[in-house]
Design an enzyme around this catalytic site. Sequence first.
Site: not given
Length: 246
Positions: A153-154
């Site tokens: 996600v990052y």
Amino acid sequence: MIDTETRTAIVTGSSKGIGAAIARRLARDGFAVVVNYTRGAESAAAVVGDIEAAGGRAVAVQADIASIDGMRALFDAADQTFGGVDVLVNNAGIMQLSPIADTSDEAFERQVATNLGGVFRGMREGANRIRPGGRIISFSTSVVGVYQPAYGVYAATKAAVEAMTHILAKELGPKAITVNAVAPGPVETELFMKGKSEDLVNAIIGMNPLKRLGQPDDIAVVVSFLAGPDGGWVNGQVIRANGGVV
Ligand SMILES: NC(=O)c1ccc[n+]([C@@H]2O[C@H](COP(=O)([O-])OP(=O)(O)OC[C@H]3O[C@@H](n4cnc5c(N)ncnc54)[C@H](OP(=O)(O)O)[C@@H]3O)[C@@H](O)[C@H]2O)c1
């Protein structure tokens, strides 16, 4: 050419880490600086104190860039205090690592709201309010090109920042505003160090050709170049400042 008398920079997330180093450096370069934070009021005040002690101008402004109106509030504060904005550094970001299978909706939403939503609203506000000759500099990460487990996600939020950077550069050319991103490798800050064992940190150092972690000032000098008069022909680029690790 930016007017050196009135240049103002907003640096999001500049109470500590890379952002604090950028705020101090841009102040040394002659910018009046808006130092932004959410929780670190004392740290932000210390950054402002350092800048003023060195003869610069700065103001600390609390604003959550993940909220709908945080960016507008920052630009309003810059207008009211310094009379306009020339440079926006979209530095604030958070990193919550976990395999995609184990990532909560909350962790997903929080990283998207901060790393992507905050940068989007900064870019939009900047596109409408930064003076001609200005700069927008956003933060990606070298991890975007590594596809490492737990960074899903990052890295996705930062890849989106890179996409918007390339596109906004083309949209803002006619306004003489450049748009770039900086993608650091590992930098010794709270965001990077949190939760890592000494052995893991040493292994990461061992992978770097220069055999050390980056320091906030290694990144601040890159932002200084992009924000300053010598960086004006660099546009629509992602600069991977990482000691050569990827
Ligand atoms: N460190 C690395 O190895 C590394 C590598 C690649 C990319 N980056 C990127 O570089 C940027 C800076 O990272 P860092 O390592 O300096 O992080 P850091 O040490 O954790 O500092 C983050 C700063 O952002 C502020 N912040 C966080 N959420 C915010 C929000 N919603 N609104 C306003 N301010 C907020 C924090 O202020 P408060 O404490 O007051 O909340 C703090 O001043 C991030 O975008 C990060 O993704 C870092």
